[in-house]
Design an enzyme around this catalytic site. Sequence first.
Site, PDB file in Angstrom:
ATOM      1  N   ASP A   1     -31.349 -41.918 -62.293  1.00  0.00           N
ATOM      2  CA  ASP A   1     -30.819 -40.564 -62.387  1.00  0.00           C
ATOM      3  C   ASP A   1     -29.799 -40.255 -61.292  1.00  0.00           C
ATOM      4  O   ASP A   1     -29.831 -40.844 -60.212  1.00  0.00           O
ATOM      5  CB  ASP A   1     -31.955 -39.535 -62.246  1.00  0.00           C
ATOM      6  CG  ASP A   1     -32.865 -39.501 -63.463  1.00  0.00           C
ATOM      7  OD1 ASP A   1     -32.756 -40.388 -64.325  1.00  0.00           O
ATOM      8  OD2 ASP A   1     -33.696 -38.574 -63.528  1.00  0.00           O
TER       9      ASP A   1
ATOM     10  N   HIS B   1     -26.604 -30.246 -62.388  1.00  0.00           N
ATOM     11  CA  HIS B   1     -27.960 -30.524 -61.894  1.00  0.00           C
ATOM     12  C   HIS B   1     -28.696 -29.266 -61.429  1.00  0.00           C
ATOM     13  O   HIS B   1     -29.311 -29.242 -60.359  1.00  0.00           O
ATOM     14  CB  HIS B   1     -27.905 -31.557 -60.758  1.00  0.00           C
ATOM     15  CG  HIS B   1     -29.176 -32.359 -60.597  1.00  0.00           C
ATOM     16  ND1 HIS B   1     -30.195 -31.987 -59.752  1.00  0.00           N
ATOM     17  CD2 HIS B   1     -29.594 -33.499 -61.191  1.00  0.00           C
ATOM     18  CE1 HIS B   1     -31.169 -32.886 -59.807  1.00  0.00           C
ATOM     19  NE2 HIS B   1     -30.838 -33.811 -60.678  1.00  0.00           N
TER      20      HIS B   1
ATOM     21  N   HIS C   1     -33.654 -43.368 -58.714  1.00  0.00           N
ATOM     22  CA  HIS C   1     -32.393 -42.687 -58.429  1.00  0.00           C
ATOM     23  C   HIS C   1     -31.420 -43.663 -57.788  1.00  0.00           C
ATOM     24  O   HIS C   1     -31.690 -44.175 -56.691  1.00  0.00           O
ATOM     25  CB  HIS C   1     -32.622 -41.489 -57.501  1.00  0.00           C
ATOM     26  CG  HIS C   1     -33.486 -40.418 -58.106  1.00  0.00           C
ATOM     27  ND1 HIS C   1     -34.858 -40.486 -58.092  1.00  0.00           N
ATOM     28  CD2 HIS C   1     -33.160 -39.275 -58.751  1.00  0.00           C
ATOM     29  CE1 HIS C   1     -35.345 -39.409 -58.709  1.00  0.00           C
ATOM     30  NE2 HIS C   1     -34.347 -38.663 -59.117  1.00  0.00           N
TER      31      HIS C   1
HETATM   32 ZN    ZN Z   1     -31.729 -35.557 -61.173  1.00  0.00          ZN
END
Ligand code: ZN
Length: 260
Positions: free
Chosen positions: A63, A118, A209
């Site tokens: 992500d 986001h 991430h």
């Molecule tokens: Zn995120």
Amino acid sequence: MKTITRRQFAGGMSAIVAAPALTGRASAQGRFDFTIPQGVTQGGSTTITRVPTAQPRVAMTFDDGPHHSLTPQLLDMLRARNIRATFYLIGHRVAMYPELTRRIAAEGHEIGNHTWTHPRLTGLGDTSLLRELDRTSTLINEVVGRPPITMRPPYGLLSPRQRGLIYAERRLPTVLWSVDPEDWRRPGSSVVASRIVSRSHSGAVILAHDIIGATVRAMPATLDGLGARGYDFVTVSELMGWPRWGSRAMGFTLASRAPG
Ligand SMILES: [Zn+2]
């Protein structure tokens, strides 16, 4: 044509993206059936956290990218192992790094929608919520030639009503995860790797991430550790039993002009 649903995005660009419908059988043209497999959804009929599967397979998801230096390092690691993953990209970062976005797609990975800015989506009204998704899908479609077919809400925050709305209006299932190493707490590379490897299971959707250096540095041990345990790596679409994102079987069709 029954398997294609045309949606005009509310974003400023006048593109139409034909998102694949998620119901119905493969058409005579051989387009694929995007029905969500039975028994997959949790927390609402359009939410996916894991996929029951007899085969030992997992989906790595990354992500918040693209990141100018870390994402290329990750792509090198994946390519060296012939592993495909799924990247939930932030729209405004796609705008910053279109070439990197093209590399992600060109190397066989799937790209999902992780909103434009986001935000915490639970705090947004419906118009703003859909605009976050539409701007992102429109740009990804412009950059790589096909739109995302799943979305992931930032922080996993999305109400059941919002999930239903997004699925009804944009045919995007909400994809969460079943394995979370909490890499955002910065526990260090070895902890990230050991958490992922020890907690994984067949059909897992694994959250990570690629904007965190320690996470990317954890990936060689993570990927090799999962491989040593017998897991194969697939994209989210493949885990769902759908064809690989971007394959011709997906049946994407694009129109360059909005009608009327
Ligand atoms: Zn995120």
